[in-house]
Design a protein around this motif. Structure first.
Motif, PDB file in Angstrom:
ATOM      1  N   ASP A 170      68.441 100.343 -20.207  1.00  0.00           N
ATOM      2  CA  ASP A 170      67.082 100.050 -19.742  1.00  0.00           C
ATOM      3  C   ASP A 170      66.191 101.290 -19.816  1.00  0.00           C
ATOM      4  OD1 ASP A 170      67.835  97.491 -19.209  1.00  0.00           O
ATOM      5  OD2 ASP A 170      67.913  97.713 -17.019  1.00  0.00           O
ATOM      6  N   THR A 171      64.856 101.051 -19.762  1.00  0.00           N
ATOM      7  CA  THR A 171      63.879 102.125 -19.568  1.00  0.00           C
ATOM      8  C   THR A 171      63.444 102.095 -18.104  1.00  0.00           C
ATOM      9  OG1 THR A 171      63.076 102.113 -21.848  1.00  0.00           O
ATOM     10  CG2 THR A 171      61.580 102.984 -20.169  1.00  0.00           C
ATOM     11  N   VAL A 172      63.494 103.254 -17.458  1.00  0.00           N
ATOM     12  CA  VAL A 172      63.261 103.347 -16.018  1.00  0.00           C
ATOM     13  C   VAL A 172      61.967 104.110 -15.751  1.00  0.00           C
ATOM     14  CG1 VAL A 172      64.190 104.176 -13.821  1.00  0.00           C
ATOM     15  CG2 VAL A 172      65.730 103.308 -15.597  1.00  0.00           C
ATOM     16  N   ASN A 173      61.145 103.575 -14.854  1.00  0.00           N
ATOM     17  CA  ASN A 173      59.915 104.254 -14.413  1.00  0.00           C
ATOM     18  C   ASN A 173      60.046 104.564 -12.919  1.00  0.00           C
ATOM     19  OD1 ASN A 173      57.679 104.072 -16.702  1.00  0.00           O
ATOM     20  ND2 ASN A 173      58.833 102.157 -16.733  1.00  0.00           N
ATOM     21  N   LEU A 174      60.102 105.836 -12.573  1.00  0.00           N
ATOM     22  CA  LEU A 174      60.142 106.267 -11.180  1.00  0.00           C
ATOM     23  C   LEU A 174      58.775 106.826 -10.805  1.00  0.00           C
ATOM     24  CD1 LEU A 174      63.595 108.111 -11.116  1.00  0.00           C
ATOM     25  CD2 LEU A 174      63.103 105.696 -10.682  1.00  0.00           C
ATOM     26  N   THR A 175      58.279 106.457  -9.623  1.00  0.00           N
ATOM     27  CA  THR A 175      56.937 106.869  -9.188  1.00  0.00           C
ATOM     28  C   THR A 175      57.008 107.535  -7.821  1.00  0.00           C
ATOM     29  OG1 THR A 175      55.936 105.040 -10.411  1.00  0.00           O
ATOM     30  CG2 THR A 175      54.582 106.101  -8.726  1.00  0.00           C
ATOM     31  N   CYS A 176      56.218 108.604  -7.666  1.00  0.00           N
ATOM     32  CA  CYS A 176      56.167 109.335  -6.406  1.00  0.00           C
ATOM     33  C   CYS A 176      54.712 109.719  -6.155  1.00  0.00           C
ATOM     34  CB  CYS A 176      57.044 110.583  -6.508  1.00  0.00           C
ATOM     35  SG  CYS A 176      57.451 111.346  -4.945  1.00  0.00           S
ATOM     36  N   ARG A 177      54.097 109.137  -5.136  1.00  0.00           N
ATOM     37  CA  ARG A 177      52.682 109.379  -4.852  1.00  0.00           C
ATOM     38  C   ARG A 177      52.542 110.297  -3.645  1.00  0.00           C
ATOM     39  NH1 ARG A 177      49.935 106.065  -8.105  1.00  0.00           N
ATOM     40  NH2 ARG A 177      50.912 104.111  -8.772  1.00  0.00           N
ATOM     41  N   ALA A 178      51.662 111.303  -3.794  1.00  0.00           N
ATOM     42  CA  ALA A 178      51.440 112.278  -2.724  1.00  0.00           C
ATOM     43  C   ALA A 178      49.948 112.468  -2.501  1.00  0.00           C
ATOM     44  CB  ALA A 178      52.084 113.613  -3.081  1.00  0.00           C
ATOM     45  N   HIS A 179      49.579 112.772  -1.254  1.00  0.00           N
ATOM     46  CA  HIS A 179      48.185 113.119  -0.963  1.00  0.00           C
ATOM     47  C   HIS A 179      48.156 114.330  -0.047  1.00  0.00           C
ATOM     48  CE1 HIS A 179      48.289 111.433   3.148  1.00  0.00           C
ATOM     49  NE2 HIS A 179      49.037 110.468   2.631  1.00  0.00           N
ATOM     50  N   LEU A 188      54.031 112.553   1.319  1.00  0.00           N
ATOM     51  CA  LEU A 188      54.542 111.621   0.317  1.00  0.00           C
ATOM     52  C   LEU A 188      54.570 110.212   0.881  1.00  0.00           C
ATOM     53  CD1 LEU A 188      57.524 113.652  -1.170  1.00  0.00           C
ATOM     54  CD2 LEU A 188      55.444 113.000  -2.369  1.00  0.00           C
ATOM     55  N   GLU A 189      54.174 109.271   0.054  1.00  0.00           N
ATOM     56  CA  GLU A 189      54.212 107.867   0.456  1.00  0.00           C
ATOM     57  C   GLU A 189      55.634 107.340   0.300  1.00  0.00           C
ATOM     58  OE1 GLU A 189      51.410 105.686  -1.808  1.00  0.00           O
ATOM     59  OE2 GLU A 189      49.700 106.928  -1.225  1.00  0.00           O
ATOM     60  N   GLY A 190      56.094 106.605   1.307  1.00  0.00           N
ATOM     61  CA  GLY A 190      57.424 106.016   1.247  1.00  0.00           C
ATOM     62  C   GLY A 190      58.511 107.017   1.575  1.00  0.00           C
ATOM     63  N   GLY A 191      59.740 106.539   1.609  1.00  0.00           N
ATOM     64  CA  GLY A 191      60.894 107.378   1.920  1.00  0.00           C
ATOM     65  C   GLY A 191      61.924 107.306   0.815  1.00  0.00           C
ATOM     66  N   ASP A 192      63.128 107.830   1.114  1.00  0.00           N
ATOM     67  CA  ASP A 192      64.208 107.778   0.137  1.00  0.00           C
ATOM     68  C   ASP A 192      64.548 106.322  -0.184  1.00  0.00           C
ATOM     69  OD1 ASP A 192      64.216 110.470   0.395  1.00  0.00           O
ATOM     70  OD2 ASP A 192      66.054 110.595   1.572  1.00  0.00           O
ATOM     71  N   GLU A 193      64.984 106.097  -1.423  1.00  0.00           N
ATOM     72  CA  GLU A 193      65.287 104.726  -1.823  1.00  0.00           C
ATOM     73  C   GLU A 193      66.308 104.718  -2.946  1.00  0.00           C
ATOM     74  OE1 GLU A 193      62.231 103.145  -5.002  1.00  0.00           O
ATOM     75  OE2 GLU A 193      61.121 103.885  -3.257  1.00  0.00           O
ATOM     76  N   GLU A 194      66.790 103.532  -3.281  1.00  0.00           N
ATOM     77  CA  GLU A 194      67.704 103.329  -4.398  1.00  0.00           C
ATOM     78  C   GLU A 194      67.020 102.465  -5.452  1.00  0.00           C
ATOM     79  OE1 GLU A 194      72.194 103.580  -2.476  1.00  0.00           O
ATOM     80  OE2 GLU A 194      71.372 101.646  -3.126  1.00  0.00           O
ATOM     81  N   ASN A 244      51.092 122.001  -2.345  1.00  0.00           N
ATOM     82  CA  ASN A 244      49.669 122.296  -2.587  1.00  0.00           C
ATOM     83  C   ASN A 244      49.273 123.664  -2.060  1.00  0.00           C
ATOM     84  OD1 ASN A 244      49.603 121.865   0.171  1.00  0.00           O
ATOM     85  ND2 ASN A 244      47.890 120.430   0.136  1.00  0.00           N
ATOM     86  N   GLY A 245      50.253 124.539  -1.874  1.00  0.00           N
ATOM     87  CA  GLY A 245      49.967 125.885  -1.412  1.00  0.00           C
ATOM     88  C   GLY A 245      49.883 126.026   0.090  1.00  0.00           C
ATOM     89  N   HIS A 246      50.002 124.908   0.819  1.00  0.00           N
ATOM     90  CA  HIS A 246      49.947 124.939   2.280  1.00  0.00           C
ATOM     91  C   HIS A 246      51.221 124.306   2.816  1.00  0.00           C
ATOM     92  CE1 HIS A 246      45.798 126.292   2.214  1.00  0.00           C
ATOM     93  NE2 HIS A 246      45.567 125.379   1.279  1.00  0.00           N
ATOM     94  N   PRO A 247      52.142 125.128   3.329  1.00  0.00           N
ATOM     95  CA  PRO A 247      53.441 124.614   3.795  1.00  0.00           C
ATOM     96  C   PRO A 247      53.269 123.572   4.900  1.00  0.00           C
ATOM     97  CG  PRO A 247      53.388 127.030   3.708  1.00  0.00           C
ATOM     98  CD  PRO A 247      51.980 126.561   3.533  1.00  0.00           C
ATOM     99  N   PRO A 248      54.288 122.708   5.039  1.00  0.00           N
ATOM    100  CA  PRO A 248      55.523 122.727   4.252  1.00  0.00           C
ATOM    101  C   PRO A 248      55.439 121.850   3.016  1.00  0.00           C
ATOM    102  CG  PRO A 248      55.743 121.173   6.040  1.00  0.00           C
ATOM    103  CD  PRO A 248      54.365 121.772   6.188  1.00  0.00           C
ATOM    104  N   SER A 249      56.238 122.214   1.988  1.00  0.00           N
ATOM    105  CA  SER A 249      56.422 121.313   0.864  1.00  0.00           C
ATOM    106  C   SER A 249      57.275 120.134   1.333  1.00  0.00           C
ATOM    107  CB  SER A 249      57.112 122.033  -0.296  1.00  0.00           C
ATOM    108  OG  SER A 249      56.333 123.113  -0.746  1.00  0.00           O
ATOM    109  N   VAL A 250      57.115 118.995   0.681  1.00  0.00           N
ATOM    110  CA  VAL A 250      57.876 117.809   1.067  1.00  0.00           C
ATOM    111  C   VAL A 250      58.549 117.225  -0.169  1.00  0.00           C
ATOM    112  CG1 VAL A 250      56.505 117.222   3.092  1.00  0.00           C
ATOM    113  CG2 VAL A 250      55.777 116.408   0.853  1.00  0.00           C
ATOM    114  N   SER A 251      59.658 116.519   0.046  1.00  0.00           N
ATOM    115  CA  SER A 251      60.386 115.923  -1.079  1.00  0.00           C
ATOM    116  C   SER A 251      60.869 114.528  -0.703  1.00  0.00           C
ATOM    117  CB  SER A 251      61.580 116.801  -1.478  1.00  0.00           C
ATOM    118  OG  SER A 251      62.524 116.873  -0.432  1.00  0.00           O
ATOM    119  N   ARG A 252      61.150 113.780  -1.730  1.00  0.00           N
ATOM    120  CA  ARG A 252      61.648 112.412  -1.578  1.00  0.00           C
ATOM    121  C   ARG A 252      62.737 112.194  -2.614  1.00  0.00           C
ATOM    122  NH1 ARG A 252      58.326 107.467  -3.800  1.00  0.00           N
ATOM    123  NH2 ARG A 252      59.680 105.726  -3.310  1.00  0.00           N
ATOM    124  N   ARG A 253      63.831 111.534  -2.222  1.00  0.00           N
ATOM    125  CA  ARG A 253      64.971 111.341  -3.113  1.00  0.00           C
ATOM    126  C   ARG A 253      65.084 109.873  -3.514  1.00  0.00           C
ATOM    127  NH1 ARG A 253      70.585 110.110  -2.878  1.00  0.00           N
ATOM    128  NH2 ARG A 253      71.838 111.392  -4.306  1.00  0.00           N
TER     129      ARG A 253
END
Length: 432
Positions: A174-183, A161-167, A235-244
């Motif tokens: 408001d209308t909020v757009n949250l984005t999370c990019r993974a490769h 995942l690109e980037g780390g945890d953020e606020e 993507n089927g190959h551990p580990p899964s990753v998450s970002r908060r």
């Protein structure tokens, strides 16, 4: 005679040579039969060809396919039986390049090595694998024609995942757009959930358990929309990753009094509470109304602020009063202020006492005054029992009920007196 003798000798020599040739031919035929082990039984000829296959290289098993993570070490194994004087070579099918011959490395790639772990086993090793290493690798023996077997190396990359945890700070509505990019390889799937396992409110009246995709859109956010959001890549190959992503909703204070009216006896202790939610955190004050409509600001040490995990409120501010005197009864106000607005709630503190001996000579209760306090339900009720029935007052609704043998009536006035039929009966409750 000489001539005839010579001729006779020649004939004998020829006959002897012929005999020798025949005998030699017979012996040669026997040798051929022995060499070929050709035998004839019942008119059938059996030919043992094992000596033709002797010392001929063969693969006892194919090269097994291998899967490796990016950056790891991958090894492909080739098992050759009866290699003899032949040599084993490894090559890359994608380019046709020869990588190794025997135990010698031909390629200039320093990450590639070859080892003969056993007389029949040849292992090609690739360290620090990259996505470019993926493909077919052949193991070949230099027979005529060459014999080979191929194994396939698959290189995978666990999700990143690109980037780390953020606020993220937004305002109510408001209308909020949250984005999370993974490769990764293969391409990861991204899904969104709330870290408190509540549903995702995408728009007013539209909630779901999770959303799949790199983007999450929340329309007309409310204070309830605030909190932690997790994007999880797999993507089927551990580990899964998450970002908060912690979503903070700025909004003016929202405030309510836990009880609008609080009753307490003279000399006792009690608490007044206001429940609120505000972002950013507000300044909290308490004040008491004095004579002439003026207010006295109460010291900060007289009240507390604690978390309150019951939406829509997030905090509770409580004013603590002890040893109540006549001057303590009256109107109290809790006030919250932040840069987005102000909110106030008022609480009336009233005194409670039982009927005194100097009261008018009216029918007296057969029971005692009961003051019930249930903090979880935030209501108080007083109950008086009379010879003619029961009178009850609910301080939350401000409604009195008079229950008699003849039926149920509603009392219009409280707490000083209750109108019962044609008489006036006190119920042990009075203002101070």
């Amino acid at each position: 005679m000489l001539e005839g003798g010579e001729k006779g000798g020649e004939k004998q020599r020829r006959n002897g040579e012929e005999e020798e040739v025949v005998q030699g031919g017979e012996r040669g035929g026997e040798r051929q039969r022995r060499d070929g082990e050709e035998e004839e039984e019942d008119g059938e000829i059996f030919l043992d060809t094992s000596h033709f296959l002797k010392d001929t290289p063969s693969f006892s098993q194919p090269v097994e396919n291998v899967t490796a993570n990016v950056g790891s070490t991958a090894s492909l194994t080739c098992v050759v039986e009866e290699l003899g004087h032949y040599k084993v070579a490894w090559g890359y099918k994608g380019t046709g390049a020869v990588l190794t011959v025997g135990t010698r490395v031909i390629t200039n790639n320093p990450r590639i090595t070859v080892h003969r772990h056993h007389p029949t086993t040849w292992v090609l090793t690739i360290t620090h694998t990259t996505l470019q290493d993926q493909g077919g690798y052949w193991c070949q023996v230099n027979t005529t024609p060459p014999r080979s077997t191929t194994g396939y190396l698959t290189v995978v990359e666990p999700p990143v995942l690109e980037g780390g945890d953020e606020e993220a700070v937004v305002h109510k509505g408001d209308t909020v757009n949250l984005t999370c990019r993974a490769h990764g390889t293969p391409t990861p799937t991204v899904r969104w959930i709330r870290d408190d396992h509540h549903t995702l409110t995408l728009a007013p009246g539209h909630s779901v358990g999770e959303v799949v995709g790199s983007g999450l859109v929340l329309e007309e956010v409310t204070p309830d929309s605030g909190g932690g959001y997790l994007c999880i890549a797999t993507n089927g190959h551990p580990p899964s990753v998450s970002r908060r992503i912690h979503l903070i909703i700025h909004h003016p204070p929202e405030l309510t009094a836990a009880r609008a009216v609080v009753w307490a006896p003279l000399g006792s202790s009690t608490s007044l509470s206001c429940l609120y939610a505000a972002q950013p955190s507000p300044k909290v004050t308490w004040r008491r109304e004095t004579s002439g409509g003026l207010f006295t600001l109460l010291p900060q040490h007289t009240f507390t602020i604690t978390p309150h995990a019951h939406p829509p409120h997030t905090h509770n501010t409580t004013l603590h009063l002890t040893n109540l005197g006549p001057a303590d009864f009256g109107l109290y106000t809790c006030t919250l202020v932040n840069h987005l607005g102000t909110a106030e709630a008022r609480i009336l503190l009233k005194g409670v006492r039982q009927q005194t001996s100097g009261a008018p000579a009216l029918p007296t209760p057969t029971g005692t005054l009961l003051t019930l306090l249930a903090l979880s339900m935030v209501w108080i009720a007083a109950r008086c029992e009379f010879k003619t029935g029961v009178a009850m007052y609910d301080f939350k609704t401000g409604m009195a009920r008079c229950d008699f043998k003849s039926g149920v009536e509603r009392c219009d006035e409280w707490p000083d007196v209750i109108l019962i039929r044609t008489g006036i009966y006190t119920c042990g409750v009075a203002d101070y």
